[in-house]
Design a protein around this motif. Structure first.
Motif, PDB file in Angstrom:
ATOM      1  N   GLN A   1       0.820  -1.205   0.000  1.00 40.17           N
ATOM      2  CA  GLN A   1       0.000   0.000   0.000  1.00 40.17           C
ATOM      3  C   GLN A   1       0.861   1.266   0.000  1.00 40.17           C
ATOM      4  O   GLN A   1       0.504   2.256  -0.652  1.00 40.17           O
ATOM      5  CB  GLN A   1      -0.965  -0.014   1.187  1.00 40.17           C
ATOM      6  CG  GLN A   1      -2.061  -1.048   1.028  1.00 40.17           C
ATOM      7  CD  GLN A   1      -2.919  -1.211   2.249  1.00 40.17           C
ATOM      8  OE1 GLN A   1      -2.636  -0.678   3.320  1.00 40.17           O
ATOM      9  NE2 GLN A   1      -4.005  -1.967   2.106  1.00 40.17           N
ATOM     10  N   ASP A   2       1.984   1.227   0.699  1.00 41.32           N
ATOM     11  CA  ASP A   2       2.913   2.366   0.663  1.00 41.32           C
ATOM     12  C   ASP A   2       3.422   2.585  -0.754  1.00 41.32           C
ATOM     13  O   ASP A   2       3.545   3.720  -1.219  1.00 41.32           O
ATOM     14  CB  ASP A   2       4.093   2.145   1.617  1.00 41.32           C
ATOM     15  CG  ASP A   2       3.699   2.304   3.075  1.00 41.32           C
ATOM     16  OD1 ASP A   2       2.635   2.896   3.357  1.00 41.32           O
ATOM     17  OD2 ASP A   2       4.470   1.827   3.937  1.00 41.32           O
ATOM     18  N   THR A   3       3.727   1.490  -1.437  1.00 43.94           N
ATOM     19  CA  THR A   3       4.183   1.587  -2.826  1.00 43.94           C
ATOM     20  C   THR A   3       3.070   2.150  -3.709  1.00 43.94           C
ATOM     21  O   THR A   3       3.330   2.980  -4.582  1.00 43.94           O
ATOM     22  CB  THR A   3       4.629   0.201  -3.339  1.00 43.94           C
ATOM     23  OG1 THR A   3       5.662  -0.285  -2.487  1.00 43.94           O
ATOM     24  CG2 THR A   3       5.131   0.265  -4.767  1.00 43.94           C
ATOM     25  N   CYS A   4       1.824   1.717  -3.471  1.00 42.00           N
ATOM     26  CA  CYS A   4       0.681   2.224  -4.246  1.00 42.00           C
ATOM     27  C   CYS A   4       0.540   3.735  -4.081  1.00 42.00           C
ATOM     28  O   CYS A   4       0.241   4.442  -5.048  1.00 42.00           O
ATOM     29  CB  CYS A   4      -0.614   1.551  -3.793  1.00 42.00           C
ATOM     30  SG  CYS A   4      -0.751  -0.192  -4.203  1.00 42.00           S
ATOM     31  N   ARG A   5       0.742   4.217  -2.872  1.00 40.52           N
ATOM     32  CA  ARG A   5       0.579   5.650  -2.604  1.00 40.52           C
ATOM     33  C   ARG A   5       1.611   6.503  -3.344  1.00 40.52           C
ATOM     34  O   ARG A   5       1.409   7.690  -3.525  1.00 40.52           O
ATOM     35  CB  ARG A   5       0.643   5.906  -1.106  1.00 40.52           C
ATOM     36  CG  ARG A   5      -0.589   5.396  -0.385  1.00 40.52           C
ATOM     37  CD  ARG A   5      -0.580   5.752   1.098  1.00 40.52           C
ATOM     38  NE  ARG A   5      -1.639   5.028   1.769  1.00 40.52           N
ATOM     39  CZ  ARG A   5      -1.478   3.874   2.412  1.00 40.52           C
ATOM     40  NH1 ARG A   5      -0.295   3.322   2.505  1.00 40.52           N
ATOM     41  NH2 ARG A   5      -2.512   3.273   2.983  1.00 40.52           N
ATOM     42  N   LYS A   6       2.693   5.900  -3.783  1.00 38.28           N
ATOM     43  CA  LYS A   6       3.732   6.620  -4.518  1.00 38.28           C
ATOM     44  C   LYS A   6       3.447   6.679  -6.020  1.00 38.28           C
ATOM     45  O   LYS A   6       4.114   7.403  -6.746  1.00 38.28           O
ATOM     46  CB  LYS A   6       5.097   5.974  -4.274  1.00 38.28           C
ATOM     47  CG  LYS A   6       5.553   6.071  -2.831  1.00 38.28           C
ATOM     48  CD  LYS A   6       6.841   5.313  -2.601  1.00 38.28           C
ATOM     49  CE  LYS A   6       7.204   5.310  -1.124  1.00 38.28           C
ATOM     50  NZ  LYS A   6       8.369   4.467  -0.860  1.00 38.28           N
ATOM     51  N   LEU A   7       2.451   5.905  -6.465  1.00 40.72           N
ATOM     52  CA  LEU A   7       2.105   5.864  -7.886  1.00 40.72           C
ATOM     53  C   LEU A   7       1.314   7.114  -8.284  1.00 40.72           C
ATOM     54  O   LEU A   7       0.706   7.771  -7.431  1.00 40.72           O
ATOM     55  CB  LEU A   7       1.267   4.615  -8.181  1.00 40.72           C
ATOM     56  CG  LEU A   7       1.958   3.272  -8.023  1.00 40.72           C
ATOM     57  CD1 LEU A   7       0.946   2.147  -8.201  1.00 40.72           C
ATOM     58  CD2 LEU A   7       3.103   3.133  -9.014  1.00 40.72           C
ATOM     59  N   PRO A   8       1.277   7.390  -9.583  1.00 38.22           N
ATOM     60  CA  PRO A   8       0.422   8.489 -10.053  1.00 38.22           C
ATOM     61  C   PRO A   8      -1.038   8.203  -9.685  1.00 38.22           C
ATOM     62  O   PRO A   8      -1.454   7.045  -9.590  1.00 38.22           O
ATOM     63  CB  PRO A   8       0.604   8.476 -11.573  1.00 38.22           C
ATOM     64  CG  PRO A   8       1.854   7.707 -11.813  1.00 38.22           C
ATOM     65  CD  PRO A   8       2.025   6.771 -10.670  1.00 38.22           C
ATOM     66  N   GLU A   9      -1.805   9.247  -9.488  1.00 39.16           N
ATOM     67  CA  GLU A   9      -3.187   9.085  -9.014  1.00 39.16           C
ATOM     68  C   GLU A   9      -4.025   8.196  -9.917  1.00 39.16           C
ATOM     69  O   GLU A   9      -4.884   7.456  -9.440  1.00 39.16           O
ATOM     70  CB  GLU A   9      -3.852  10.451  -8.867  1.00 39.16           C
ATOM     71  CG  GLU A   9      -5.149  10.354  -8.116  1.00 39.16           C
ATOM     72  CD  GLU A   9      -5.568  11.664  -7.499  1.00 39.16           C
ATOM     73  OE1 GLU A   9      -6.751  11.757  -7.159  1.00 39.16           O
ATOM     74  OE2 GLU A   9      -4.735  12.559  -7.343  1.00 39.16           O
TER      75      GLU A   9
ATOM     76  N   ASP B   1      -3.190   5.461 -11.348  1.00 34.31           N
ATOM     77  CA  ASP B   1      -2.897   4.051 -11.061  1.00 34.31           C
ATOM     78  C   ASP B   1      -3.094   3.690  -9.591  1.00 34.31           C
ATOM     79  O   ASP B   1      -3.205   2.519  -9.246  1.00 34.31           O
ATOM     80  CB  ASP B   1      -1.453   3.728 -11.456  1.00 34.31           C
ATOM     81  CG  ASP B   1      -1.194   3.968 -12.923  1.00 34.31           C
ATOM     82  OD1 ASP B   1      -2.123   3.760 -13.729  1.00 34.31           O
ATOM     83  OD2 ASP B   1      -0.066   4.361 -13.267  1.00 34.31           O
ATOM     84  N   ARG B   2      -3.112   4.696  -8.743  1.00 30.17           N
ATOM     85  CA  ARG B   2      -3.127   4.480  -7.295  1.00 30.17           C
ATOM     86  C   ARG B   2      -4.368   3.717  -6.830  1.00 30.17           C
ATOM     87  O   ARG B   2      -4.272   2.777  -6.033  1.00 30.17           O
ATOM     88  CB  ARG B   2      -3.042   5.821  -6.585  1.00 30.17           C
ATOM     89  CG  ARG B   2      -2.826   5.717  -5.096  1.00 30.17           C
ATOM     90  CD  ARG B   2      -2.696   7.072  -4.446  1.00 30.17           C
ATOM     91  NE  ARG B   2      -1.703   7.866  -5.148  1.00 30.17           N
ATOM     92  CZ  ARG B   2      -1.753   9.184  -5.286  1.00 30.17           C
ATOM     93  NH1 ARG B   2      -2.745   9.875  -4.768  1.00 30.17           N
ATOM     94  NH2 ARG B   2      -0.807   9.832  -5.923  1.00 30.17           N
ATOM     95  N   GLY B   3      -5.552   4.075  -7.313  1.00 29.01           N
ATOM     96  CA  GLY B   3      -6.800   3.451  -6.860  1.00 29.01           C
ATOM     97  C   GLY B   3      -6.836   1.962  -7.136  1.00 29.01           C
ATOM     98  O   GLY B   3      -7.201   1.167  -6.274  1.00 29.01           O
ATOM     99  N   ALA B   4      -6.467   1.586  -8.347  1.00 30.59           N
ATOM    100  CA  ALA B   4      -6.487   0.163  -8.711  1.00 30.59           C
ATOM    101  C   ALA B   4      -5.471  -0.619  -7.874  1.00 30.59           C
ATOM    102  O   ALA B   4      -5.740  -1.743  -7.431  1.00 30.59           O
ATOM    103  CB  ALA B   4      -6.186  -0.006 -10.195  1.00 30.59           C
ATOM    104  N   CYS B   5      -4.320  -0.021  -7.662  1.00 26.41           N
ATOM    105  CA  CYS B   5      -3.274  -0.689  -6.864  1.00 26.41           C
ATOM    106  C   CYS B   5      -3.742  -0.890  -5.426  1.00 26.41           C
ATOM    107  O   CYS B   5      -3.588  -1.976  -4.862  1.00 26.41           O
ATOM    108  CB  CYS B   5      -1.996   0.152  -6.909  1.00 26.41           C
ATOM    109  SG  CYS B   5      -0.619  -0.579  -6.010  1.00 26.41           S
TER     110      CYS B   5
END
Length: 97
Positions: free
Chosen positions: A59-67, A69-73
């Motif tokens: 989840q920490d990695t997901c939060r670093k993604l562009p918005e 892609d973040r939701g799906a991650c």
């Protein structure tokens, strides 16, 4: 730490031990103690604890993604342990057939 070989009688037989000259401790016991300590620490963490740690990292990695892609991650990494375990068991059962 200076090491020396000493002989010590044990049940009438001579036994060579690797001992620390400064403390007189038997250095053969050190690996056994390390293994026991590591086992105790690892057994204190359950599968659920490991899953939670892995999920938090994901989840920490997901939060670093562009918005975009973040939701799906975050959705892929939001299942609780019980849901994960049921899904895993279902996959294992279906692979045995």
């Amino acid at each position: 730490m200076k090491m020396a070989k000493y002989s010590r009688a044990s049940n009438g037989a001579q036994r060579s031990l690797l001992m620390d000259k400064t403390t007189g401790h038997d250095m053969h016991k050190l690996p056994v103690l390390l293994i026991l300590a590591t086992s105790a620490l690892l057994s204190a963490c359950s599968s659920a604890d490991f899953y939670a740690m892995r999920q938090e990292n994901a989840q920490d990695t997901c939060r670093k993604l562009p918005e975009a892609d973040r939701g799906a991650c975050l959705a892929r990494n939001s299942a609780d342990y019980d849901s994960y375990k049921k899904q895993r068991e279902g996959l294992l059962d279906s692979s045995k057939k």
